[in-house]
Structure formats: C-alpha cells, structure tokens
Write a protein that holds these residues in place. Structure first.
Motif, PDB file in Angstrom:
ATOM      1  N   LEU A 167     -45.531 -12.835 -18.896  1.00 41.96           N
ATOM      2  CA  LEU A 167     -44.045 -13.287 -19.447  1.00 41.96           C
ATOM      3  C   LEU A 167     -43.690 -12.592 -20.475  1.00 41.96           C
ATOM      4  O   LEU A 167     -42.480 -12.241 -20.836  1.00 41.96           O
ATOM      5  CB  LEU A 167     -44.087 -14.704 -19.710  1.00 41.96           C
ATOM      6  CG  LEU A 167     -42.886 -15.640 -20.007  1.00 41.96           C
ATOM      7  CD1 LEU A 167     -41.823 -15.414 -19.262  1.00 41.96           C
ATOM      8  CD2 LEU A 167     -43.074 -17.015 -20.432  1.00 41.96           C
TER       9      LEU A 167
ATOM     10  N   LEU B 290     -45.684 -18.362 -13.180  1.00 41.52           N
ATOM     11  CA  LEU B 290     -44.869 -17.194 -13.605  1.00 41.52           C
ATOM     12  C   LEU B 290     -45.844 -15.800 -13.737  1.00 41.52           C
ATOM     13  O   LEU B 290     -45.314 -14.751 -14.094  1.00 41.52           O
ATOM     14  CB  LEU B 290     -44.237 -17.405 -14.929  1.00 41.52           C
ATOM     15  CG  LEU B 290     -43.155 -18.357 -14.593  1.00 41.52           C
ATOM     16  CD1 LEU B 290     -42.409 -18.782 -16.066  1.00 41.52           C
ATOM     17  CD2 LEU B 290     -42.199 -17.697 -13.896  1.00 41.52           C
TER      18      LEU B 290
ATOM     19  N   ARG C  31     -43.458 -10.933  -9.864  1.00 38.53           N
ATOM     20  CA  ARG C  31     -43.151 -11.963 -10.861  1.00 38.53           C
ATOM     21  C   ARG C  31     -42.367 -11.196 -12.019  1.00 38.53           C
ATOM     22  O   ARG C  31     -41.466 -11.926 -12.620  1.00 38.53           O
ATOM     23  CB  ARG C  31     -44.239 -12.794 -11.193  1.00 38.53           C
ATOM     24  CG  ARG C  31     -44.866 -13.550  -9.668  1.00 38.53           C
ATOM     25  CD  ARG C  31     -46.020 -14.121 -10.072  1.00 38.53           C
ATOM     26  NE  ARG C  31     -47.038 -13.120 -10.477  1.00 38.53           N
ATOM     27  CZ  ARG C  31     -48.441 -13.348 -10.684  1.00 38.53           C
ATOM     28  NH1 ARG C  31     -48.990 -14.544 -10.498  1.00 38.53           N
ATOM     29  NH2 ARG C  31     -49.184 -12.184 -10.976  1.00 38.53           N
TER      30      ARG C  31
ATOM     31  N   GLU D 135     -46.314 -24.239 -14.812  1.00 37.00           N
ATOM     32  CA  GLU D 135     -45.174 -23.169 -14.799  1.00 37.00           C
ATOM     33  C   GLU D 135     -45.764 -21.879 -15.375  1.00 37.00           C
ATOM     34  O   GLU D 135     -45.440 -20.736 -14.769  1.00 37.00           O
ATOM     35  CB  GLU D 135     -44.145 -23.539 -15.810  1.00 37.00           C
ATOM     36  CG  GLU D 135     -43.242 -24.740 -15.357  1.00 37.00           C
ATOM     37  CD  GLU D 135     -42.344 -25.344 -16.099  1.00 37.00           C
ATOM     38  OE1 GLU D 135     -40.904 -25.628 -15.677  1.00 37.00           O
ATOM     39  OE2 GLU D 135     -42.762 -25.555 -17.295  1.00 37.00           O
TER      40      GLU D 135
ATOM     41  N   PHE E 161     -33.794 -21.617 -18.621  1.00 42.14           N
ATOM     42  CA  PHE E 161     -34.779 -20.742 -18.149  1.00 42.14           C
ATOM     43  C   PHE E 161     -35.133 -21.483 -16.795  1.00 42.14           C
ATOM     44  O   PHE E 161     -35.063 -20.645 -15.617  1.00 42.14           O
ATOM     45  CB  PHE E 161     -35.966 -20.631 -18.992  1.00 42.14           C
ATOM     46  CG  PHE E 161     -37.034 -19.611 -18.390  1.00 42.14           C
ATOM     47  CD1 PHE E 161     -36.595 -18.272 -18.088  1.00 42.14           C
ATOM     48  CD2 PHE E 161     -38.289 -20.031 -18.371  1.00 42.14           C
ATOM     49  CE1 PHE E 161     -37.728 -17.533 -17.565  1.00 42.14           C
ATOM     50  CE2 PHE E 161     -39.245 -19.289 -17.940  1.00 42.14           C
ATOM     51  CZ  PHE E 161     -38.727 -17.840 -17.731  1.00 42.14           C
ATOM     52  N   ARG E 162     -35.428 -22.545 -16.765  1.00 38.02           N
ATOM     53  CA  ARG E 162     -35.855 -23.230 -15.322  1.00 38.02           C
ATOM     54  C   ARG E 162     -34.647 -23.152 -14.398  1.00 38.02           C
ATOM     55  O   ARG E 162     -35.116 -22.702 -13.129  1.00 38.02           O
ATOM     56  CB  ARG E 162     -36.158 -24.632 -15.735  1.00 38.02           C
ATOM     57  CG  ARG E 162     -37.556 -24.591 -16.473  1.00 38.02           C
ATOM     58  CD  ARG E 162     -37.854 -26.172 -16.707  1.00 38.02           C
ATOM     59  NE  ARG E 162     -39.195 -26.408 -17.117  1.00 38.02           N
ATOM     60  CZ  ARG E 162     -39.683 -27.204 -18.365  1.00 38.02           C
ATOM     61  NH1 ARG E 162     -38.675 -28.042 -18.701  1.00 38.02           N
ATOM     62  NH2 ARG E 162     -40.710 -27.101 -18.555  1.00 38.02           N
TER      63      ARG E 162
ATOM     64  N   ARG F   1     -38.936 -10.296 -11.178  1.00 39.62           N
ATOM     65  CA  ARG F   1     -38.124 -11.594 -11.311  1.00 39.62           C
ATOM     66  C   ARG F   1     -37.681 -12.171 -12.635  1.00 39.62           C
ATOM     67  O   ARG F   1     -36.464 -12.061 -12.925  1.00 39.62           O
ATOM     68  CB  ARG F   1     -38.759 -12.704 -10.212  1.00 39.62           C
ATOM     69  CG  ARG F   1     -37.827 -13.808 -10.354  1.00 39.62           C
ATOM     70  CD  ARG F   1     -38.820 -15.026  -9.602  1.00 39.62           C
ATOM     71  NE  ARG F   1     -38.220 -16.241  -9.566  1.00 39.62           N
ATOM     72  CZ  ARG F   1     -38.729 -17.336  -9.625  1.00 39.62           C
ATOM     73  NH1 ARG F   1     -39.915 -17.342  -9.680  1.00 39.62           N
ATOM     74  NH2 ARG F   1     -37.977 -18.419  -9.382  1.00 39.62           N
ATOM     75  N   LEU F   2     -38.724 -11.948 -13.203  1.00 39.27           N
ATOM     76  CA  LEU F   2     -38.218 -12.472 -14.646  1.00 39.27           C
ATOM     77  C   LEU F   2     -37.316 -11.300 -15.584  1.00 39.27           C
ATOM     78  O   LEU F   2     -36.355 -11.790 -16.173  1.00 39.27           O
ATOM     79  CB  LEU F   2     -39.663 -12.474 -15.531  1.00 39.27           C
ATOM     80  CG  LEU F   2     -40.501 -13.772 -15.063  1.00 39.27           C
ATOM     81  CD1 LEU F   2     -41.811 -13.707 -15.631  1.00 39.27           C
ATOM     82  CD2 LEU F   2     -39.824 -14.880 -15.519  1.00 39.27           C
TER      83      LEU F   2
ATOM     84  N   LEU G  54     -34.209 -19.432 -13.007  1.00 40.69           N
ATOM     85  CA  LEU G  54     -35.590 -19.069 -12.166  1.00 40.69           C
ATOM     86  C   LEU G  54     -35.368 -19.800 -10.791  1.00 40.69           C
ATOM     87  O   LEU G  54     -35.369 -19.402  -9.782  1.00 40.69           O
ATOM     88  CB  LEU G  54     -36.813 -19.621 -12.632  1.00 40.69           C
ATOM     89  CG  LEU G  54     -37.352 -18.900 -13.845  1.00 40.69           C
ATOM     90  CD1 LEU G  54     -38.697 -19.233 -14.389  1.00 40.69           C
ATOM     91  CD2 LEU G  54     -37.682 -17.392 -13.301  1.00 40.69           C
TER      92      LEU G  54
ATOM     93  N   ARG H 195     -32.644 -17.850  -8.689  1.00 35.89           N
ATOM     94  CA  ARG H 195     -33.197 -16.612  -8.368  1.00 35.89           C
ATOM     95  C   ARG H 195     -34.015 -16.740  -7.159  1.00 35.89           C
ATOM     96  O   ARG H 195     -35.055 -17.191  -6.886  1.00 35.89           O
ATOM     97  CB  ARG H 195     -33.833 -15.828  -9.460  1.00 35.89           C
ATOM     98  CG  ARG H 195     -34.146 -14.278  -9.395  1.00 35.89           C
ATOM     99  CD  ARG H 195     -32.610 -13.935 -10.097  1.00 35.89           C
ATOM    100  NE  ARG H 195     -32.914 -12.653 -10.173  1.00 35.89           N
ATOM    101  CZ  ARG H 195     -32.411 -11.416  -9.464  1.00 35.89           C
ATOM    102  NH1 ARG H 195     -31.337 -11.869  -8.639  1.00 35.89           N
ATOM    103  NH2 ARG H 195     -32.583 -10.387  -9.774  1.00 35.89           N
TER     104      ARG H 195
ATOM    105  N   VAL I 291     -34.018 -12.168 -14.707  1.00 38.30           N
ATOM    106  CA  VAL I 291     -33.284 -13.495 -15.044  1.00 38.30           C
ATOM    107  C   VAL I 291     -33.086 -13.315 -16.660  1.00 38.30           C
ATOM    108  O   VAL I 291     -32.099 -14.046 -17.060  1.00 38.30           O
ATOM    109  CB  VAL I 291     -34.410 -14.709 -14.587  1.00 38.30           C
ATOM    110  CG1 VAL I 291     -34.167 -15.827 -15.421  1.00 38.30           C
ATOM    111  CG2 VAL I 291     -34.392 -14.949 -13.336  1.00 38.30           C
ATOM    112  N   LEU I 292     -34.035 -12.557 -17.278  1.00 39.66           N
ATOM    113  CA  LEU I 292     -34.033 -12.821 -18.767  1.00 39.66           C
ATOM    114  C   LEU I 292     -32.666 -12.289 -19.560  1.00 39.66           C
ATOM    115  O   LEU I 292     -32.309 -12.907 -20.574  1.00 39.66           O
ATOM    116  CB  LEU I 292     -35.019 -12.267 -19.371  1.00 39.66           C
ATOM    117  CG  LEU I 292     -36.689 -13.020 -19.138  1.00 39.66           C
ATOM    118  CD1 LEU I 292     -37.685 -12.444 -19.561  1.00 39.66           C
ATOM    119  CD2 LEU I 292     -36.369 -14.496 -19.736  1.00 39.66           C
TER     120      LEU I 292
END
Length: 143
Positions: A54, A48, A9, A44, A136-137, A12-13, A140, A143, A16-17
């Motif tokens: 996060l 995550l 996780r 959520e 952001f949603r 993945r973040l 995600l 991805r 994406v960020l």
C-alpha cells in the motif's frame, strides 16, 4: 525492498489513488500541500497486499502527480494506519492558500469535536481520516 510493480493489487491501487491524493490538496494551491491518510482493518490491509504494498502504491501514485512524497504506516491493534504527505517546498504564490487551508481544517476539526462533545452526535469533517477512509473504500469498490 521488493518491487510490487507486477502485482495486480499494486496496479489497482495506483489507478485509484491519484484522484484521492489530488482531492487532499488545498484549493487554489496548484496541487501543493496535499496529505492523505487511511485507517484500515487487518483484513482490508491483507486483502490489499499488506502495508508495504500500500505504501509503495502511494509513492508511485504521488510521483504521477509530481509529489516528493513521504509515506508512513504502522500496524495497529485492529488493522493499520498509513498515509502520505507531499514534502515539496510550496512556491510563494501558493503559500498563503496552503496555510489558510491548514488553519481552516484545524479550526473545523476543533469546532466539530466541540459540537460532538456538546450534543453527543458524531459528525465527520471533510478531509478527516474517517472521510478519507470511506472515500478510499468507495473508490476501491468502484474499480
């Protein structure tokens, strides 16, 4: 503080960020002056990996952009709010661009709030928490 680097996780973040953080930077400011915030539901946030994971991913992603970042986060009644701010000193050549951008964002937020109140319609401002959370949603989901 536990290490989240091996957590899928987290990876993945971190993937994406960076584009989202970069988008938060003022134009013509050399990547300085960025700040980003999201407000997520409890489900959520748990999916995550929690608020700590996060925030860790935000710090890791910010380091890839050269940011000296400060994160914040707190649980709320319905979920969590978390964000990150680039705390690097802004070089003189970009200072005017950063200041102008911040003033424009504040002006846009005030004007939008006044229009919303005047006619009852809800509008979002580019860079607002509502918009960054939706972006952001979407990132995600892709991805």
């Amino acid at each position: 503080m536990p290490s989240y680097i091996a957590d899928t996780r987290h990876r993945r973040l971190v993937a994406v960020l960076p584009p989202l953080l970069t988008r938060s930077c003022p134009p013509q400011a050399g990547g300085y002056g960025g700040s980003w915030e999201v407000r997520l539901t409890r489900t959520e946030t748990e999916d995550l990996g929690g608020l700590a994971l996060l925030r860790s991913a935000m710090r890791t992603a910010a380091r890839t952009l050269g940011w000296r970042a400060e994160t914040y986060g707190a649980p709320t009644l319905y979920g969590a709010v978390t964000g990150i701010v680039d705390r690097r000193p802004v070089p003189e050549e970009f200072a005017d661009a950063v200041d102008r951008y911040r003033q424009e964002r504040m002006r846009a937020a005030v004007e939008t709030a006044e229009r919303n109140r005047a006619d009852g319609r809800q509008r979002a401002v580019r860079g607002s928490v509502f918009v960054t959370t939706q972006e952001f949603r979407a990132a995600l989901a892709d991805r």
